[in-house]
Design an enzyme around this catalytic site. Structure first.
Site, PDB file in Angstrom:
ATOM      1  N   SER A  88       0.861  -1.187   0.000  1.00 15.86           N
ATOM      2  CA  SER A  88       0.000   0.000   0.000  1.00 15.86           C
ATOM      3  C   SER A  88       0.896   1.235   0.000  1.00 15.86           C
ATOM      4  CB  SER A  88      -0.869   0.002   1.269  1.00 15.86           C
ATOM      5  OG  SER A  88      -1.623   1.196   1.354  1.00 15.86           O
ATOM      6  N   TYR A 118      -1.857  -1.090  10.612  1.00 19.04           N
ATOM      7  CA  TYR A 118      -1.945  -1.356   9.163  1.00 19.04           C
ATOM      8  C   TYR A 118      -0.674  -0.865   8.459  1.00 19.04           C
ATOM      9  CZ  TYR A 118      -3.860  -1.343   4.408  1.00 19.04           C
ATOM     10  OH  TYR A 118      -4.066  -1.570   3.065  1.00 19.04           O
TER      11      TYR A 118
HETATM   12  P1  NAP Z   1     -11.420  -6.276   1.100  1.00 22.80           P
HETATM   13  O1  NAP Z   1     -12.428  -5.706   0.203  1.00 22.80           O
HETATM   14  O2  NAP Z   1     -11.666  -6.216   2.569  1.00 22.80           O
HETATM   15  O3  NAP Z   1     -11.082  -7.785   0.705  1.00 22.80           O
HETATM   16  C1  NAP Z   1     -10.107  -8.452   1.463  1.00 22.80           C
HETATM   17  C2  NAP Z   1      -9.872  -9.835   0.917  1.00 22.80           C
HETATM   18  O4  NAP Z   1      -8.937 -10.498   1.787  1.00 22.80           O
HETATM   19  C3  NAP Z   1     -11.138 -10.660   0.892  1.00 22.80           C
HETATM   20  O5  NAP Z   1     -11.135 -11.468  -0.260  1.00 22.80           O
HETATM   21  C4  NAP Z   1     -11.007 -11.532   2.139  1.00 22.80           C
HETATM   22  O6  NAP Z   1     -11.642 -12.772   1.894  1.00 22.80           O
HETATM   23  C5  NAP Z   1      -9.499 -11.724   2.214  1.00 22.80           C
HETATM   24  N1  NAP Z   1      -9.034 -12.061   3.553  1.00 22.80           N
HETATM   25  C6  NAP Z   1      -9.111 -11.347   4.690  1.00 22.80           C
HETATM   26  N2  NAP Z   1      -8.581 -12.020   5.718  1.00 22.80           N
HETATM   27  C7  NAP Z   1      -8.143 -13.204   5.196  1.00 22.80           C
HETATM   28  C8  NAP Z   1      -7.494 -14.337   5.745  1.00 22.80           C
HETATM   29  N3  NAP Z   1      -7.168 -14.409   7.049  1.00 22.80           N
HETATM   30  N4  NAP Z   1      -7.171 -15.371   4.920  1.00 22.80           N
HETATM   31  C9  NAP Z   1      -7.498 -15.312   3.607  1.00 22.80           C
HETATM   32  N5  NAP Z   1      -8.107 -14.280   3.031  1.00 22.80           N
HETATM   33  C10 NAP Z   1      -8.428 -13.244   3.834  1.00 22.80           C
HETATM   34  O7  NAP Z   1     -10.015  -5.546   0.856  1.00 22.80           O
HETATM   35  P2  NAP Z   1      -9.411  -4.883  -0.474  1.00 22.80           P
HETATM   36  O8  NAP Z   1      -9.643  -3.434  -0.403  1.00 22.80           O
HETATM   37  O9  NAP Z   1      -9.827  -5.654  -1.659  1.00 22.80           O
HETATM   38  O10 NAP Z   1      -7.865  -5.102  -0.175  1.00 22.80           O
HETATM   39  C11 NAP Z   1      -7.106  -6.139  -0.772  1.00 22.80           C
HETATM   40  C12 NAP Z   1      -5.641  -5.881  -0.477  1.00 22.80           C
HETATM   41  O11 NAP Z   1      -5.277  -4.603  -1.003  1.00 22.80           O
HETATM   42  C13 NAP Z   1      -5.311  -5.835   1.003  1.00 22.80           C
HETATM   43  O12 NAP Z   1      -4.057  -6.434   1.209  1.00 22.80           O
HETATM   44  C14 NAP Z   1      -5.248  -4.353   1.305  1.00 22.80           C
HETATM   45  O13 NAP Z   1      -4.423  -4.066   2.411  1.00 22.80           O
HETATM   46  C15 NAP Z   1      -4.685  -3.816   0.016  1.00 22.80           C
HETATM   47  N6  NAP Z   1      -4.978  -2.402  -0.227  1.00 22.80           N
HETATM   48  C16 NAP Z   1      -6.267  -1.964  -0.310  1.00 22.80           C
HETATM   49  C17 NAP Z   1      -6.518  -0.613  -0.542  1.00 22.80           C
HETATM   50  C18 NAP Z   1      -7.911  -0.042  -0.676  1.00 22.80           C
HETATM   51  O14 NAP Z   1      -8.071   1.176  -0.709  1.00 22.80           O
HETATM   52  N7  NAP Z   1      -8.939  -0.860  -0.785  1.00 22.80           N
HETATM   53  C19 NAP Z   1      -5.433   0.269  -0.683  1.00 22.80           C
HETATM   54  C20 NAP Z   1      -4.141  -0.214  -0.578  1.00 22.80           C
HETATM   55  C21 NAP Z   1      -3.922  -1.559  -0.368  1.00 22.80           C
HETATM   56  P3  NAP Z   1     -12.429 -13.638   2.991  1.00 22.80           P
HETATM   57  O15 NAP Z   1     -13.030 -12.677   3.962  1.00 22.80           O
HETATM   58  O16 NAP Z   1     -13.394 -14.412   2.168  1.00 22.80           O
HETATM   59  O17 NAP Z   1     -11.369 -14.512   3.576  1.00 22.80           O
END
Ligand code: NAP
Length: 264
Positions: free
Chosen positions: A142, A156
């Site tokens: 990130s 985070y």
């Molecule tokens: P999200 O909408 O909350 O989705 C998170 C994903 O991670 C879901 O598929 C969830 O699936 C999975 N997950 C959570 N805990 C898990 C575990 N213990 N084991 C396996 N899977 C797990 O988040 P997102 O925004 O798509 O973020 C995805 C990645 O991008 C993350 O690493 C986040 O830090 C990074 N990121 C996001 C943003 C943003 O603005 N959205 C910005 C920078 C970086 P289940 O609940 O089905 O397991």
């Protein structure tokens, strides 16, 4: 032919958000998929992608914080496809909370899923790639932690900055095995996580938080999950064969402004 035709990719956190966006782009580009998450709903995504793009896709229930789940995901993926060419370690969590009030559980939750989760799945997949003398690992970091941070993001930010170090160490250690390892650093992406952050920031008016993020971003909006998927597909493809150990920012310019007053 898509840029990932003939490749097999294992994607964690594929049930929603960025992981779902990556899965869609990878399928469009011809990759067969091992989609890992805890939610059973990921099975439906597999079926939709197989139907839409004629690829093969398998759901594996996997909590990345559990090493045995990661090893089983790789075992099942190998049983089904016989190879894993690309790992996208995307699963992650984010809970806001003031540093002074943060519990050990809050801290360890980020460490367990974000840091150990990537460690675990990389350690499970790498022997397959070393054996093949080829592979691509894409780690979802990130801009938070590596470049910027807001109040409430200590756990985070800590976890996401750690992934930059892991990316570089793995890139260095496995370059001799023909494996490239890179990190993606998104700004805000329109996903359930971003919506949750907005609610945690202002439960009464979460839309104002999202609007504020968009207004502070030079390109005027949050990213879509598919836009991050396009970058992940490039880094997983042959086109990125000379790129390793780096981090690519995809943030619509959100980390660009030097001030909010000069020239405006
Ligand atoms: P999200 O909408 O909350 O989705 C998170 C994903 O991670 C879901 O598929 C969830 O699936 C999975 N997950 C959570 N805990 C898990 C575990 N213990 N084991 C396996 N899977 C797990 O988040 P997102 O925004 O798509 O973020 C995805 C990645 O991008 C993350 O690493 C986040 O830090 C990074 N990121 C996001 C943003 C943003 O603005 N959205 C910005 C920078 C970086 P289940 O609940 O089905 O397991």
């Amino acid at each position: 032919m898509g840029k990932l035709s003939g490749k097999v990719a294992l994607i964690t956190g594929a049930s929603k958000g960025i992981g779902e966006g990556i899965a869609c782009v990878y399928a469009r580009e011809g990759a067969d998929l091992i989609l890992c998450a805890r939610s059973e709903s990921t099975k439906t995504l597999c079926e939709e992608l197989m139907h839409a793009y004629g690829i093969r896709a398998q759901f594996v229930r996997c909590d990345v914080s559990r090493m045995e789940d990661c090893r089983e995901a790789v075992r099942l993926g190998m049983e089904q496809f016989g190879r894993i060419d690309v790992l996208v370690s995307n699963a992650g969590v984010c809970r806001l909370g003031s540093f002074l009030d943060a519990s050990e559980e809050d801290r360890d939750h980020h460490i367990d899923v974000n840091i150990k989760g990537t460690w675990n799945i990389a350690q499970a997949v790498l022997p397959v790639m070393v054996e093949a003398h080829s592979g691509r690992i894409v780690i979802m970091s990130s801009v938070t932690g590596y470049m910027v941070a807001d109040p409430g993001e200590a756990a985070y930010a800590l976890s996401k900055a750690a992934l930059i170090g892991l990316t570089k160490a793995l890139a260095r250690e496995f370059a001799k095995d023909g494996i490239c390892v890179n990190a993606i650093c998104p700004g805000y992406v329109d996903t359930p996580m971003a919506q949750s952050i907005a609610v945690q920031s202002n439960a009464e008016d979460p839309a104002s938080v999202t609007q504020g993020i968009a207004a502070a971003t030079p390109l005027g909006r949050l990213a879509t999950p598919e836009e991050v998927g396009e970058l992940a597909a490039f880094l997983g493809s042959e086109e990125a064969r000379y790129i390793t150990g780096t981090q690519v920012v995809i943030d619509g310019g959100s980390t660009l402004p030097e001030t909010i007053s000069v020239g405006s």
